[in-house]
Design an enzyme around this catalytic site. Structure first.
Site, mmCIF file in Angstrom:
data_model
loop_
_atom_site.group_PDB
_atom_site.id
_atom_site.type_symbol
_atom_site.label_atom_id
_atom_site.label_comp_id
_atom_site.label_asym_id
_atom_site.label_seq_id
_atom_site.Cartn_x
_atom_site.Cartn_y
_atom_site.Cartn_z
ATOM 1 N N ASN A 8 0.868 -1.180 0.000
ATOM 2 C CA ASN A 8 0.000 0.000 0.000
ATOM 3 C C ASN A 8 0.902 1.226 0.000
ATOM 4 O O ASN A 8 1.486 1.572 1.020
ATOM 5 C CB ASN A 8 -0.882 -0.040 1.263
ATOM 6 C CG ASN A 8 -1.727 1.204 1.415
ATOM 7 O OD1 ASN A 8 -1.823 2.027 0.510
ATOM 8 N ND2 ASN A 8 -2.355 1.345 2.579
ATOM 9 N N LYS A 10 0.088 4.239 -0.326
ATOM 10 C CA LYS A 10 -0.581 5.409 0.265
ATOM 11 C C LYS A 10 -0.370 6.635 -0.627
ATOM 12 O O LYS A 10 -0.286 6.498 -1.843
ATOM 13 C CB LYS A 10 -0.098 5.623 1.710
ATOM 14 C CG LYS A 10 -0.195 4.342 2.545
ATOM 15 C CD LYS A 10 -0.015 4.576 4.004
ATOM 16 C CE LYS A 10 -0.032 3.251 4.734
ATOM 17 N NZ LYS A 10 0.040 3.396 6.171
ATOM 18 N N HIS A 95 -9.426 0.837 5.065
ATOM 19 C CA HIS A 95 -8.148 1.038 5.754
ATOM 20 C C HIS A 95 -8.374 1.960 6.948
ATOM 21 O O HIS A 95 -9.185 2.885 6.881
ATOM 22 C CB HIS A 95 -7.131 1.641 4.775
ATOM 23 C CG HIS A 95 -5.741 1.639 5.318
ATOM 24 N ND1 HIS A 95 -5.311 2.559 6.238
ATOM 25 C CD2 HIS A 95 -4.704 0.802 5.107
ATOM 26 C CE1 HIS A 95 -4.052 2.293 6.561
ATOM 27 N NE2 HIS A 95 -3.658 1.233 5.884
ATOM 28 N N GLU A 97 -6.799 4.375 8.024
ATOM 29 C CA GLU A 97 -6.611 5.807 7.747
ATOM 30 C C GLU A 97 -7.859 6.404 7.112
ATOM 31 O O GLU A 97 -8.170 7.578 7.328
ATOM 32 C CB GLU A 97 -5.363 6.008 6.868
ATOM 33 C CG GLU A 97 -4.099 5.776 7.694
ATOM 34 C CD GLU A 97 -2.890 5.301 6.914
ATOM 35 O OE1 GLU A 97 -2.890 5.363 5.672
ATOM 36 O OE2 GLU A 97 -1.925 4.858 7.564
ATOM 37 N N GLU A 165 -5.147 -5.293 10.713
ATOM 38 C CA GLU A 165 -4.138 -4.264 10.886
ATOM 39 C C GLU A 165 -4.406 -3.511 12.194
ATOM 40 O O GLU A 165 -5.184 -2.537 12.201
ATOM 41 C CB GLU A 165 -4.173 -3.276 9.722
ATOM 42 C CG GLU A 165 -3.921 -3.903 8.381
ATOM 43 C CD GLU A 165 -3.368 -2.888 7.395
ATOM 44 O OE1 GLU A 165 -2.258 -3.109 6.909
ATOM 45 O OE2 GLU A 165 -4.030 -1.875 7.152
ATOM 46 N N GLY A 171 2.517 1.964 10.751
ATOM 47 C CA GLY A 171 3.454 3.081 10.569
ATOM 48 C C GLY A 171 4.171 3.497 11.832
ATOM 49 O O GLY A 171 4.782 4.567 11.878
ATOM 50 N N SER A 210 3.563 -2.464 10.355
ATOM 51 C CA SER A 210 5.026 -2.451 10.531
ATOM 52 C C SER A 210 5.693 -3.771 10.126
ATOM 53 O O SER A 210 6.698 -4.165 10.722
ATOM 54 C CB SER A 210 5.389 -2.059 11.963
ATOM 55 O OG SER A 210 4.948 -0.735 12.232
HETATM 56 C C1 PEP Z 1 -0.741 -0.077 6.241
HETATM 57 O O1 PEP Z 1 -0.963 1.113 6.310
HETATM 58 O O2 PEP Z 1 -1.541 -0.821 5.647
HETATM 59 C C2 PEP Z 1 0.459 -0.581 6.879
HETATM 60 C C3 PEP Z 1 0.484 -1.833 7.209
HETATM 61 O O3 PEP Z 1 1.464 0.321 7.094
HETATM 62 P P1 PEP Z 1 2.919 0.014 7.725
HETATM 63 O O4 PEP Z 1 3.422 -1.257 7.091
HETATM 64 O O5 PEP Z 1 3.738 1.201 7.350
HETATM 65 O O6 PEP Z 1 2.727 -0.141 9.189
#
Ligand code: PEP
Length: 249
Positions: A8, A10, A95, A97, A165, A171, A210
């Site tokens: 992703n 973003k 997601h 976000e 997630e 992040g 992460s």
């Molecule tokens: C995400 O936003 O889907 C995600 C998993 O981000 P990160 O790997 O940066 O934690």
């Protein structure tokens, strides 16, 4: 079940950055064919370029969001059919976000997933608890509620992927322990089977939060983890490809 590693991107990268990233991934795929499915989800304005670049390559392209309606007066939004028309195979919906910044609730996420299905796309339905909900011991209860509310009646094992997630792990560099992931994926698998019966066994369950080149091997071997949704590390071709190669096959 074959793993899916999805990146992703973003809202990152101008055209030149994204093309450099996709070319680097293509070179890696040419060097060693991936043993799992590989998906990249660029910003929507770059999907056409990304799609042209991956022609003839096993890497597939997806969207980061779609609207719940098929068309209409929704300024700035993108219909699932538009993503499909450009050759996308998947779209991320729900997601955290988007749930946070666009106040999307489970019902809206389910409507988006249904729109994805109508367009022939696989919906990657995201869910996960907040740090506060985990501290209160409510993680399993929260994610099962989100799952039940975010899956449309059209969901089946072929057209739906679920990504767990935990919000506190996205992040932040804080990764859920393999034990935490195992517990939640076990609960989610049971809930999927309870909602979708035999189709629930076929839904791929991704972990996201992460995931990086160092922790992917262990996380991808947790029971009921069928791949990863990768944010930050998906922007670094070496790291992303290490994750792809870490997937069991
Ligand atoms: C995400 O936003 O889907 C995600 C998993 O981000 P990160 O790997 O940066 O934690």
């Amino acid at each position: 079940m074959k793993s899916l590693i999805a990146g992703n991107w973003k809202m990152n990268g101008l055209r030149a950055d994204s093309m450099a990233l996709i070319e680097a991934l293509k070179a890696k795929a040419a060097g060693s064919a991936p043993g799992c499915d590989v998906l990249v989800c660029p910003p929507s304005i770059l999907i056409a370029n990304a799609m042209a670049a991956v022609a003839g390559n096993p890497i597939t392209v997806g969207g980061q969001d779609c609207h719940a309606e098929d068309k209409g007066a929704f300024t700035g939004d993108i219909a699932a059919a538009m993503l499909a028309d450009f050759g996308c195979s998947h779209v991320i919906v729900g997601h955290s976000e988007r749930r946070r910044d666009h106040a999307e609730n489970d019902a809206q996420v389910a409507a988006k997933a249904a729109a994805a299905h109508r367009a022939g796309l696989v919906a990657i339905v995201c869910l996960g608890e907040s740090a506060e909900e985990r501290e209160q011991g409510r993680a399993a209860q929260v994610v099962t509620g989100q799952l039940a509310g975010s899956l449309p009646p059209s969901a089946n094992g072929a057209n739906t992927v679920v990504a767990y997630e935990p919000i506190w792990a996205i992040g932040t560099g804080k990764v859920a322990t393999p034990g935490d992931v195992a517990e939640i994926h076990d609960v989610l698998r049971a809930e999927l089977v309870s909602i979708l019966e035999s189709q629930g066994e076929a839904v791929r369950l991704l972990y996201g939060g992460s995931v990086n080149a160092a922790n992917a091997h262990e996380l991808l071997r947790v029971p009921h983890v069928n791949g990863a949704l990768v944010g930050g590390a998906s922007l670094k071709p070496d790291d992303f490809w290490t994750i792809v190669e870490a997937a069991p096959h």
